[in-house]
Scaffold this motif. Structure first.
Motif, mmCIF file in Angstrom:
data_model
loop_
_atom_site.group_PDB
_atom_site.id
_atom_site.type_symbol
_atom_site.label_atom_id
_atom_site.label_comp_id
_atom_site.label_asym_id
_atom_site.label_seq_id
_atom_site.Cartn_x
_atom_site.Cartn_y
_atom_site.Cartn_z
ATOM 1 N N SER A 194 -6.792 3.249 -9.828
ATOM 2 C CA SER A 194 -7.669 4.852 -9.844
ATOM 3 C C SER A 194 -8.606 5.096 -11.039
ATOM 4 O O SER A 194 -9.179 6.004 -10.451
ATOM 5 N N TYR A 195 -8.056 4.271 -11.916
ATOM 6 C CA TYR A 195 -9.871 4.701 -12.901
ATOM 7 C C TYR A 195 -11.258 4.134 -11.771
ATOM 8 O O TYR A 195 -12.174 4.797 -12.051
ATOM 9 N N GLN A 196 -11.268 3.143 -11.155
ATOM 10 C CA GLN A 196 -12.268 2.857 -10.664
ATOM 11 C C GLN A 196 -12.618 3.953 -8.977
ATOM 12 O O GLN A 196 -14.217 4.065 -9.378
ATOM 13 N N PHE A 197 -11.745 5.294 -9.434
ATOM 14 C CA PHE A 197 -12.336 6.136 -8.058
ATOM 15 C C PHE A 197 -12.511 6.836 -8.753
ATOM 16 O O PHE A 197 -12.560 7.704 -7.524
ATOM 17 N N LYS A 204 -25.127 4.376 3.450
ATOM 18 C CA LYS A 204 -24.469 4.875 2.311
ATOM 19 C C LYS A 204 -22.816 5.487 2.379
ATOM 20 O O LYS A 204 -22.620 6.242 3.100
ATOM 21 N N VAL A 205 -22.247 3.933 2.201
ATOM 22 C CA VAL A 205 -20.757 4.948 2.019
ATOM 23 C C VAL A 205 -19.958 4.699 0.850
ATOM 24 O O VAL A 205 -19.674 4.286 -0.171
ATOM 25 N N LYS A 206 -19.601 6.468 -0.022
ATOM 26 C CA LYS A 206 -19.294 6.549 -0.311
ATOM 27 C C LYS A 206 -17.810 6.898 -1.081
ATOM 28 O O LYS A 206 -16.891 7.477 -0.151
ATOM 29 N N PHE A 207 -17.239 6.040 -1.841
ATOM 30 C CA PHE A 207 -15.862 6.436 -2.129
ATOM 31 C C PHE A 207 -15.066 7.496 -2.569
ATOM 32 O O PHE A 207 -15.332 7.430 -3.538
ATOM 33 N N LYS A 208 -13.822 8.740 -1.809
ATOM 34 C CA LYS A 208 -13.858 9.574 -1.989
ATOM 35 C C LYS A 208 -12.219 9.878 -2.731
ATOM 36 O O LYS A 208 -11.432 10.227 -1.280
ATOM 37 N N ALA A 209 -11.838 9.111 -3.303
ATOM 38 C CA ALA A 209 -10.016 8.626 -3.333
ATOM 39 C C ALA A 209 -9.623 10.486 -4.490
ATOM 40 O O ALA A 209 -10.387 11.185 -4.287
ATOM 41 N N ILE A 210 -8.562 10.431 -3.693
ATOM 42 C CA ILE A 210 -7.806 11.530 -3.807
ATOM 43 C C ILE A 210 -7.122 11.903 -4.765
ATOM 44 O O ILE A 210 -7.385 10.629 -5.793
ATOM 45 N N SER A 211 -6.631 12.559 -5.769
ATOM 46 C CA SER A 211 -5.991 12.395 -7.193
ATOM 47 C C SER A 211 -4.421 13.054 -7.356
ATOM 48 O O SER A 211 -4.305 14.042 -5.869
ATOM 49 N N LEU A 236 8.106 -2.184 -13.854
ATOM 50 C CA LEU A 236 7.567 -0.114 -13.456
ATOM 51 C C LEU A 236 6.476 -0.062 -14.180
ATOM 52 O O LEU A 236 5.220 0.017 -13.915
ATOM 53 N N ILE A 237 6.086 -1.271 -15.516
ATOM 54 C CA ILE A 237 4.953 -1.573 -15.857
ATOM 55 C C ILE A 237 3.778 -1.500 -15.271
ATOM 56 O O ILE A 237 2.943 -1.320 -15.329
ATOM 57 N N LEU A 238 4.378 -2.856 -15.375
ATOM 58 C CA LEU A 238 3.545 -3.324 -13.480
ATOM 59 C C LEU A 238 3.014 -2.698 -13.204
ATOM 60 O O LEU A 238 1.664 -2.403 -12.448
ATOM 61 N N SER A 239 3.668 -1.823 -12.430
ATOM 62 C CA SER A 239 3.102 -0.520 -10.691
ATOM 63 C C SER A 239 2.265 0.231 -11.645
ATOM 64 O O SER A 239 1.319 0.711 -11.155
ATOM 65 N N ILE A 240 2.448 1.234 -13.157
ATOM 66 C CA ILE A 240 1.604 2.226 -13.540
ATOM 67 C C ILE A 240 0.465 1.320 -14.063
ATOM 68 O O ILE A 240 -0.403 2.555 -13.961
ATOM 69 N N ALA A 241 0.812 -0.005 -14.572
ATOM 70 C CA ALA A 241 -0.921 -0.475 -15.009
ATOM 71 C C ALA A 241 -1.754 -0.648 -13.820
ATOM 72 O O ALA A 241 -2.268 -0.118 -13.958
ATOM 73 N N TRP A 242 -0.821 -1.167 -12.842
ATOM 74 C CA TRP A 242 -1.935 -1.254 -11.249
ATOM 75 C C TRP A 242 -2.468 0.004 -10.980
ATOM 76 O O TRP A 242 -4.364 0.480 -10.292
ATOM 77 N N LEU A 243 -1.715 0.709 -11.049
ATOM 78 C CA LEU A 243 -2.348 2.341 -10.261
ATOM 79 C C LEU A 243 -2.675 2.974 -11.099
ATOM 80 O O LEU A 243 -4.110 3.552 -10.419
ATOM 81 N N LYS A 244 -3.159 3.019 -12.654
ATOM 82 C CA LYS A 244 -3.985 3.377 -13.559
ATOM 83 C C LYS A 244 -5.483 2.372 -13.686
ATOM 84 O O LYS A 244 -6.547 3.129 -13.531
ATOM 85 N N TYR A 245 -5.151 1.447 -12.949
ATOM 86 C CA TYR A 245 -6.000 0.346 -12.870
ATOM 87 C C TYR A 245 -7.062 0.872 -11.505
ATOM 88 O O TYR A 245 -8.451 1.484 -11.850
ATOM 89 N N SER A 304 -8.773 8.240 1.062
ATOM 90 C CA SER A 304 -8.234 7.860 1.513
ATOM 91 C C SER A 304 -7.418 8.088 0.222
ATOM 92 O O SER A 304 -7.764 8.927 -1.303
ATOM 93 N N THR A 305 -6.662 7.046 -0.006
ATOM 94 C CA THR A 305 -5.731 7.001 -1.134
ATOM 95 C C THR A 305 -6.915 5.798 -2.497
ATOM 96 O O THR A 305 -6.927 5.008 -1.974
ATOM 97 N N PRO A 306 -6.748 6.150 -3.773
ATOM 98 C CA PRO A 306 -6.638 4.974 -4.349
ATOM 99 C C PRO A 306 -6.761 4.085 -4.098
ATOM 100 O O PRO A 306 -7.301 2.650 -4.115
ATOM 101 N N LEU A 307 -5.505 3.397 -3.814
ATOM 102 C CA LEU A 307 -4.862 2.079 -3.977
ATOM 103 C C LEU A 307 -4.978 1.799 -2.377
ATOM 104 O O LEU A 307 -5.509 0.197 -1.777
ATOM 105 N N HIS A 308 -5.007 2.323 -1.274
ATOM 106 C CA HIS A 308 -5.856 2.107 0.164
ATOM 107 C C HIS A 308 -7.795 1.627 -0.099
ATOM 108 O O HIS A 308 -7.745 1.046 0.302
#
Length: 229
Positions: free
Chosen positions: A39-42, A177-184, A28-37, A157-161
């Motif tokens: 998501s922050y990129q986008f 130019k490809v601009k990444f637009k992730a959902i929140s 759970l800790i790793l999952s939350i950390a990865w998701l936040k990491y 798409s989603t941040p993970l995708h």
């Protein structure tokens, strides 16, 4: 006899249970950390001249359980694309992926119908119906982008995708130019559950690991999971 066996194995069962709990907590800790990491990129919006964006490209997510309608992941991407279209005054859409011929369904066509139901002009929606994974998504979308002569596009798409997709584009670049637009995940519609996020993170890990496999083996596995004939 039974009491003796219970007494003998009880400490072992307790140890196994404690180990499983510890592993779950770590997961759970790793999952939350990865998701936040990821998501922050986008999470940072680039300043973009709205008149310079030629099209919104929406990547297929999921179907419902019996492949008769779009799943929540895909609906979130479509709704985010509609919001971006209003914000940046974009009229052209490209729906990509979801080829499932064995189920007699093509996700891109369902996405197009959803957009039409949201008052988007049918003539402004292009579809790419032959791709079935991220690599073929980009391969086919790239061809359409080139054919259309688009200079700037939004990729939705989603941040993970998009984390995986960003690397695919880096490996197979394009002049556009490809601009990444992730959902929140916080404001998305439909709302996302913690269970979905947990599943998505683990799917993301598995998909990332699959890229390390020989291409021929990966292709064979994909054909088993998503046959195209």
């Amino acid at each position: 006899m039974i009491n003796e066996m219970q007494t003998r194995y009880r400490p072992t069962l307790k140890k196994i249970l404690k180990l499983l709990i510890v592993l779950l907590i770590i997961d759970l800790i790793l999952s939350i950390a990865w998701l936040k990491y990821v998501s922050y990129q986008f999470s940072h919006n680039d300043t973009v001249d709205s008149s310079s964006v030629d099209a919104l490209i929406i990547l297929m997510g999921d179907f419902n359980d019996n492949y008769t309608a779009l799943g929540n992941q895909t609906l979130r991407r479509l709704n985010h694309a509609l919001s971006l279209a209003r914000q940046y005054n974009i009229n052209t859409f490209l729906c990509v992926g979801g080829s499932r011929p064995t189920n007699n369904v093509y996700g891109a066509n369902l996405m197009k119908q959803y957009l039409v139901n949201q008052a988007i002009d049918d003539d402004n929606i292009l579809t790419e119906t032959h791709s079935y994974d991220s690599q073929t998504n980009w391969q086919n979308a790239k061809s359409i982008i080139t054919q259309q002569g688009w200079q700037t596009v939004f990729l939705v798409s989603t941040p993970l995708h998009l984390q995986r997709f960003k690397q695919i584009i880096a490996d197979h670049p394009i002049d556009t130019k490809v601009k990444f637009k992730a959902i929140s995940y916080k404001t998305t519609s439909p709302e996302v559950t913690f269970w979905e996020l947990w599943q998505n993170v683990h799917y993301n890990w598995a998909a990332n690991i699959s890229t390390l496999l020989p291409q021929s083996l990966r292709a064979q596995l994909l054909m088993l999971i998503r046959p195209q004939h």
